[in-house]
Write a protein that holds these residues in place. Sequence first.
Motif, short mmCIF file in Angstrom:
data_model
loop_
_atom_site.label_atom_id
_atom_site.label_comp_id
_atom_site.label_asym_id
_atom_site.label_seq_id
_atom_site.Cartn_x
_atom_site.Cartn_y
_atom_site.Cartn_z
N ARG A 20 0.82 -1.21 0.00
CA ARG A 20 0.00 0.00 0.00
C ARG A 20 0.85 1.25 0.00
O ARG A 20 0.57 2.23 -0.71
CB ARG A 20 -0.87 0.04 1.26
CG ARG A 20 -2.27 -0.41 1.08
CD ARG A 20 -2.99 -0.39 2.42
NE ARG A 20 -3.48 -1.71 2.72
CZ ARG A 20 -4.56 -2.23 2.16
NH1 ARG A 20 -5.23 -1.55 1.27
NH2 ARG A 20 -4.96 -3.44 2.48
N GLU A 21 1.89 1.23 0.83
CA GLU A 21 2.70 2.43 1.00
C GLU A 21 3.58 2.71 -0.23
O GLU A 21 3.71 3.86 -0.66
CB GLU A 21 3.59 2.30 2.25
CG GLU A 21 4.37 3.57 2.54
CD GLU A 21 5.02 3.52 3.91
OE1 GLU A 21 4.81 2.56 4.66
OE2 GLU A 21 5.76 4.49 4.23
N ILE A 160 -8.55 8.32 -3.93
CA ILE A 160 -7.45 8.98 -4.65
C ILE A 160 -7.36 10.44 -4.23
O ILE A 160 -6.28 10.96 -3.93
CB ILE A 160 -7.70 8.92 -6.16
CG1 ILE A 160 -7.77 7.49 -6.64
CG2 ILE A 160 -6.63 9.73 -6.89
CD1 ILE A 160 -6.67 7.08 -7.55
N ARG A 163 -6.07 11.25 -0.73
CA ARG A 163 -4.60 11.17 -0.65
C ARG A 163 -3.94 12.31 -1.40
O ARG A 163 -2.96 12.89 -0.93
CB ARG A 163 -4.13 9.85 -1.24
CG ARG A 163 -3.59 8.91 -0.19
CD ARG A 163 -2.86 7.76 -0.80
NE ARG A 163 -1.46 8.06 -1.03
CZ ARG A 163 -0.51 7.95 -0.10
NH1 ARG A 163 -0.81 7.56 1.11
NH2 ARG A 163 0.74 8.23 -0.39
N ALA A 164 -4.47 12.63 -2.58
CA ALA A 164 -3.87 13.70 -3.38
C ALA A 164 -3.92 15.03 -2.63
O ALA A 164 -2.98 15.82 -2.66
CB ALA A 164 -4.57 13.81 -4.73
N LEU A 165 -5.04 15.28 -1.96
CA LEU A 165 -5.22 16.54 -1.25
C LEU A 165 -4.74 16.44 0.20
O LEU A 165 -4.77 17.43 0.92
CB LEU A 165 -6.70 16.95 -1.28
CG LEU A 165 -7.32 17.09 -2.67
CD1 LEU A 165 -8.82 17.38 -2.55
CD2 LEU A 165 -6.64 18.19 -3.46
N GLY B 104 -3.20 11.26 -10.62
CA GLY B 104 -3.87 10.37 -9.68
C GLY B 104 -3.03 9.15 -9.36
O GLY B 104 -2.97 8.70 -8.21
N ALA B 107 -0.43 9.92 -6.97
CA ALA B 107 -0.97 10.24 -5.64
C ALA B 107 -1.10 9.01 -4.76
O ALA B 107 -1.16 9.12 -3.54
CB ALA B 107 -2.32 10.93 -5.77
N VAL B 108 -1.14 7.84 -5.38
CA VAL B 108 -1.56 6.64 -4.65
C VAL B 108 -0.48 6.12 -3.70
O VAL B 108 -0.77 5.75 -2.57
CB VAL B 108 -1.99 5.55 -5.64
CG1 VAL B 108 -1.99 4.19 -4.97
CG2 VAL B 108 -3.37 5.87 -6.19
N ASP B 109 0.76 6.05 -4.16
CA ASP B 109 1.79 5.47 -3.30
C ASP B 109 2.78 6.54 -2.83
O ASP B 109 2.49 7.73 -2.86
CB ASP B 109 2.50 4.31 -4.00
CG ASP B 109 3.17 4.74 -5.29
OD1 ASP B 109 3.54 5.93 -5.39
OD2 ASP B 109 3.32 3.91 -6.19
N SER B 110 3.96 6.13 -2.38
CA SER B 110 4.91 7.06 -1.78
C SER B 110 5.49 8.04 -2.81
O SER B 110 6.16 9.00 -2.42
CB SER B 110 6.04 6.30 -1.09
OG SER B 110 6.74 5.52 -2.04
N ARG B 112 3.81 10.12 -4.16
CA ARG B 112 3.14 11.38 -3.81
C ARG B 112 4.04 12.32 -3.03
O ARG B 112 4.06 13.54 -3.27
CB ARG B 112 1.88 11.11 -2.98
CG ARG B 112 1.18 12.40 -2.59
CD ARG B 112 0.15 12.19 -1.50
NE ARG B 112 0.74 11.67 -0.28
CZ ARG B 112 0.12 11.64 0.88
NH1 ARG B 112 -1.11 12.09 0.98
NH2 ARG B 112 0.72 11.14 1.95
N ASP B 113 4.81 11.77 -2.10
CA ASP B 113 5.63 12.61 -1.23
C ASP B 113 6.63 13.45 -2.03
O ASP B 113 6.95 14.57 -1.66
CB ASP B 113 6.36 11.75 -0.21
CG ASP B 113 5.37 10.92 0.62
OD1 ASP B 113 4.20 11.32 0.68
OD2 ASP B 113 5.77 9.88 1.17
N ILE B 119 0.76 17.59 -7.25
CA ILE B 119 -0.42 16.73 -7.22
C ILE B 119 -1.59 17.45 -6.55
O ILE B 119 -2.71 17.49 -7.07
CB ILE B 119 -0.09 15.41 -6.48
CG1 ILE B 119 0.92 14.58 -7.29
CG2 ILE B 119 -1.34 14.62 -6.19
CD1 ILE B 119 1.52 13.42 -6.52
N ASN B 120 -1.31 18.02 -5.41
CA ASN B 120 -2.34 18.75 -4.69
C ASN B 120 -2.85 19.93 -5.53
O ASN B 120 -4.06 20.14 -5.66
CB ASN B 120 -1.77 19.26 -3.36
CG ASN B 120 -2.83 19.83 -2.44
OD1 ASN B 120 -3.74 20.52 -2.89
ND2 ASN B 120 -2.73 19.55 -1.16
#
Lengths: 189, 189
Positions: A20-21, A160, A163-165, B104, B107-110, B112-113, B119-120
């Motif tokens: 997941r991560e 989605i 997480r995105a926001l 999107g 955004a799902v996994d790491s 995103r960081d 993304i935001n």
Amino acid sequence: MDSPDNAKTALVARIAEIFREFGYEGASLSRITEGTGLGKGSLYHFFPAGKTEMAAEVLLHIDRWFSRRIFQPLEQADALTGFDDMWRAVDDYFLAGRRICLVGAFAVDSTRDRFAAAINGYFTRWIQALQQALRHAGLNSAEAAALAEDVVAGIQGALILARALDDTDFFTRNLQRLRQRLELALVRQ
Amino acid sequence: MDSPDNAKTALVARIAEIFREFGYEGASLSRITEGTGLGKGSLYHFFPAGKTEMAAEVLLHIDRWFSRRIFQPLEQADALTGFDDMWRAVDDYFLAGRRICLVGAFAVDSTRDRFAAAINGYFTRWIQALQQALRHAGLNSAEAAALAEDVVAGIQGALILARALDDTDFFTRNLQRLRQRLELALVRQ
DNA sequence: GTCTATAAAGCGATAGAC
DNA sequence: GTCTATCGCTTTATAGAC
């Protein structure tokens, strides 16, 4: 409690969180080693086929959870409580949007090709179970099909975007609106 | 036509498709080399900071496309045509569900960081632009906010499910329903 | 601007001691 | 059942010829 079966189930659940991560590709064996506390030797003892087998068992584990908490309650034709069960299970499972849907995450990139059957089966069953429950609750076939798709897709989209926001409220209020739409449809017919 | 700028833009677009197919972690440099026809030396000439810079430029490229085709039309207060522009652009861009939303997916996994701001910003601007257009079309603030979230999340969910079910029709008909909901809301007020 | 060669690190997977 | 050591390969990234 600590039977071999339960120990492995707990291990699978732990590995699921790592997928997941980091996603399938990002979840390296060293990260899995670190996250589970088990060396590579132990991991290959439980999963001789390696990472592919880990992911397959994770998907199986997820499918069993959803079967029991969502699909089966919806499939029991006589139980209008199935909807309540589903909303409660969705909220429990996704932790108010802090947890993503791993099946959806796997569906997005080329990981899908490895697990196409499991991914397709999960969503197909969810939509069909929901559609069937809606028909039994009095909606006609077309309305039930459309609403079932809207709800399942809406949950995925809300996950989605939460997480995105980086905003769990987004998930909570979108889920609430989906629920209201479903309940309004039930009252109206 | 073949200015350095256009050449790089075409390269960025090509790399974007590779990220789409394999995800950020799965898009290795050798796959990017293969997919672009450029050696690693050339890639590092264009993107000195490597894969991170490639992904950042891809996200910028996407943001520019959406700005021009979706956000700006919606933000022009006087133009009710903004909605039509958006639906056409969404259909054009996602190729009837054959193409995923890379923002999107990231955004799902790491991943995103690494790209949290981009993304935001992408989703925030989309939702806000849509909400503003809905208010200008007569909806009250709460209705506009809810519908904007439903539409953007619904598109994301429909993209995931179209891929999970390997069924582009799923995307097409879900998009159609979202559009009908939006137009019904406009007529009703 | 593009290439080949190569470095250093990390990858999935295996072997074998305990 | 768990560990360490290690294999062979791929990864990102750099160096330098052309």
